[in-house]
Design an enzyme around this catalytic site. Structure first.
Site, PDB file in Angstrom:
ATOM      1  N   CYS A  23      17.423  20.894 -14.256  1.00  0.00           N
ATOM      2  CA  CYS A  23      16.399  21.207 -15.248  1.00  0.00           C
ATOM      3  C   CYS A  23      16.379  22.671 -15.633  1.00  0.00           C
ATOM      4  CB  CYS A  23      15.006  20.889 -14.711  1.00  0.00           C
ATOM      5  SG  CYS A  23      14.783  19.213 -14.187  1.00  0.00           S
ATOM      6  N   GLY A  49      20.490  21.142 -18.468  1.00  0.00           N
ATOM      7  CA  GLY A  49      20.104  19.734 -18.557  1.00  0.00           C
ATOM      8  C   GLY A  49      20.343  19.211 -19.953  1.00  0.00           C
ATOM      9  N   ASN A 124      11.193  22.734 -12.730  1.00  0.00           N
ATOM     10  CA  ASN A 124      12.602  22.834 -12.334  1.00  0.00           C
ATOM     11  C   ASN A 124      12.646  22.841 -10.811  1.00  0.00           C
ATOM     12  OD1 ASN A 124      15.106  25.488 -12.402  1.00  0.00           O
ATOM     13  ND2 ASN A 124      15.371  23.313 -12.099  1.00  0.00           N
ATOM     14  N   GLY A 125      13.357  21.883 -10.246  1.00  0.00           N
ATOM     15  CA  GLY A 125      13.445  21.821  -8.786  1.00  0.00           C
ATOM     16  C   GLY A 125      13.321  20.391  -8.320  1.00  0.00           C
ATOM     17  N   TYR A 270      27.761  29.050 -10.225  1.00  0.00           N
ATOM     18  CA  TYR A 270      28.038  28.080 -11.280  1.00  0.00           C
ATOM     19  C   TYR A 270      26.893  27.807 -12.239  1.00  0.00           C
ATOM     20  CZ  TYR A 270      29.346  23.612 -13.405  1.00  0.00           C
ATOM     21  OH  TYR A 270      29.616  22.622 -14.289  1.00  0.00           O
TER      22      TYR A 270
END
Ligand code: SF4
Length: 497
Positions: A23, A49, A124-125, A270
């Site tokens: 996300c 995402g 996010n998570g 990344y």
């Protein structure tokens, strides 16, 4: 994505052979066209995402939400779409997800009318004890609208007995384990917060121009600040909760004290875009330094250094500069491989690698090459690319990987295959070399990775980062999960009905 964006990883991982950030979040308060600013910010976060996108706005009276499957541009590029989202405050979300599965009902921001007013949340998570919390809430009568772990927070806020919204929110977060960077909107303004370990990133910016004068912005990465013309103010600190009112006043709270932080080290390897600044460091520079560390630790007698595009490019530049072996573009990536080609079986995945990459035969023929990639997950991509290099005439192929072996699943908001599918969990380095058919294979060491982010090495008693996918040293309890499974929430609300 432009065809010259070396260093960015592809929007679509057509092979299922990369770890994927699940996300990205963005929020703005105090901007005249807050939803349009949010759409632009989400566009810069699209790499985090690609499955779905959503924006919720607030016009001072009402909340408005528009959510859709697909990319930001597919859902938020028309005047009609933006006209549905009036107001000076908006929050948005892009997602790729396993927790909660696919489907519009799981697309965020999630919204609920609580007794105290509206509550919209973008996350996010991953909440690693969501299943446990959800079962408890369902037993007490809660009915869930989605299968997203994030909805647990809404129910915890709704059932908290504290008098103010902020206290209820903190009360809810005290029960939550795992990783969360959250942007919340209420009738009183915006709240942004990061879990006590700061596992997932969140930055704060400010726009002081034109219609957005005095606007406060929150985003997963600094690239989203850049695109909307916001100045970087600072990171939201681990465990910090920042409240912003409509009059522009900003208040910081630290309800969880100041525990030692453990941000995700894979953001540097990344996930983050290389033009982002993370933890005060240029992601691009860190990736180059990882390549330099690899060259020091694992030199190869070769003629050229070739990146696996696009994400292997900065590390390959670093490897080439440190080793003195020339950097060349020996693999050309098609930028037009789309979601249409994603197929679930291993055989079809392998084929999609060929659709995405092609050897620069005139360069590779007769050369001993060092191939640089950011990681090996299942190994299918590496195998295909090594084969492609040999078919193009490479006489030796030495694979160098800009991260340590990925041996464990992530439970903090990154899509990893179950552990049994991770090549490094099943094989040692020599067996992996044989599997991908390379002449040699080496990974940067965990200490080398820490050196690239400016540390002396990994201090095992107090590591500065979450590195659990390499070490198995998970920084939180994993109440719901065993290491072997990827989180999947059952539809407990539906079962109970
Ligand atoms: Fe990042 Fe790996 Fe930790 Fe997940 S387990 S948060 S990918 S370092």
């Amino acid at each position: 994505m432009a065809s010259t964006d070396f260093g960015l990883h592809p929007f679509i991982d057509a092979d299922g052979d990369k770890l994927r950030e699940e996300c990205g979040v963005f929020g703005v308060i105090g901007a005249r066209d807050a939803a349009a600013v949010t759409a632009l910010g989400l566009h810069a976060l699209q790499h985090r995402g690609q499955e779905a996108a959503g924006i919720t706005s607030f016009d001072g009276t009402e909340f408005f939400t528009r959510r859709g499957m697909g990319h930001v541009a597919e859902n938020f590029s028309t005047g009609e779409a933006m006209a549905e989202l009036p107001g000076e405050m908006a929050a948005g979300h892009v997602r790729y997800s396993t927790t909660g599965g696919s489907g519009l009902r799981n697309v965020q921001p999630l919204y609920a009318d609580l007794a105290s007013g509206g509550f919209a949340i973008a996350h996010n998570g991953n909440i690693s004890n969501a299943m446990h919390l959800r079962a408890d809430l369902v037993r007490k009568g809660a009915i869930f609208q989605s299968t997203s772990d994030t909805e647990v927070i809404i129910h915890l806020v709704a059932t908290s007995r504290y008098p103010t919204m902020l206290d209820r929110f903190v009360d809810a977060l005290r029960l939550v384990e795992g990783a969360y960077s959250l942007i919340v909107m209420t009738n009183d303004g915006m709240v942004a917060c990061r879990d006590p370990l700061g596992i997932r990133p969140l930055v704060m910016g400010r726009i002081d121009e034109g219609d957005c004068k005095g606007a406060t912005v929150f985003a997963s990465e600094t690239v989203a600040l850049d695109i909307v013309g916001a100045d970087f103010v600072r990171e939201v600190e681990p465990g910090e909760l920042i409240e912003v009112d409509f009059d522009g006043s900003v208040r910081s709270h630290r309800p969880f004290g100041t525990p030692a932080s453990r941000p995700c080290i894979f953001e540097h390897v990344y996930f983050s875009r290389p033009d982002s600044i993370s933890g005060g460091r240029s992601v691009y520079s860190v990736r180059k330094e990882i390549g330099a560390q690899l060259a020091i630790e694992s030199p190869a007698d070769a003629d050229i250094v070739i990146p696996v595009p696009d994400s292997g490019v900065p590390a390959a530049i670093g490897y080439a500069q440190e080793s003195g072996v020339p950097f060349e573009l020996g693999i050309i990536r098609s930028h037009y491989v789309g979601r249409t080609f994603i197929q679930p079986s291993d055989g079809q995945r392998t084929t999609s690698v060929a659709r995405k990459h092609n050897a620069n035969r005139a360069l590779v023929e007769g050369k001993r090459i060092v191939l640089i990639d950011d990681s090996i997950v299942r190994g299918t991509t590496s195998l295909k690319i090594v084969q492609m290099m040999r078919e193009a005439g490479a006489t030796e192929v030495h694979m160098r990987i800009a991260s340590p072996p990925t041996m464990h699943s992530c439970f903090y908001g990154v899509d990893t295959p179950e552990r049994s599918k991770l090549l490094a969990a099943r094989m040692d380095v020599e067996a992996m070399r044989e599997f991908i058919q390379a002449d040699s294979l080496a990974f940067v060491s965990i200490d080398g990775l820490y050196r690239a982010v400016g540390e002396d090495g990994r201090k095992s008693k107090c590591p500065k980062y979450c590195d659990a996918c390499f070490t198995g040293d998970y920084p939180t309890r994993l109440t719901d999960l065993s290491e072997r499974e990827t989180p999947q929430l059952p539809l407990l609300g539906e079962k109970a009905a």
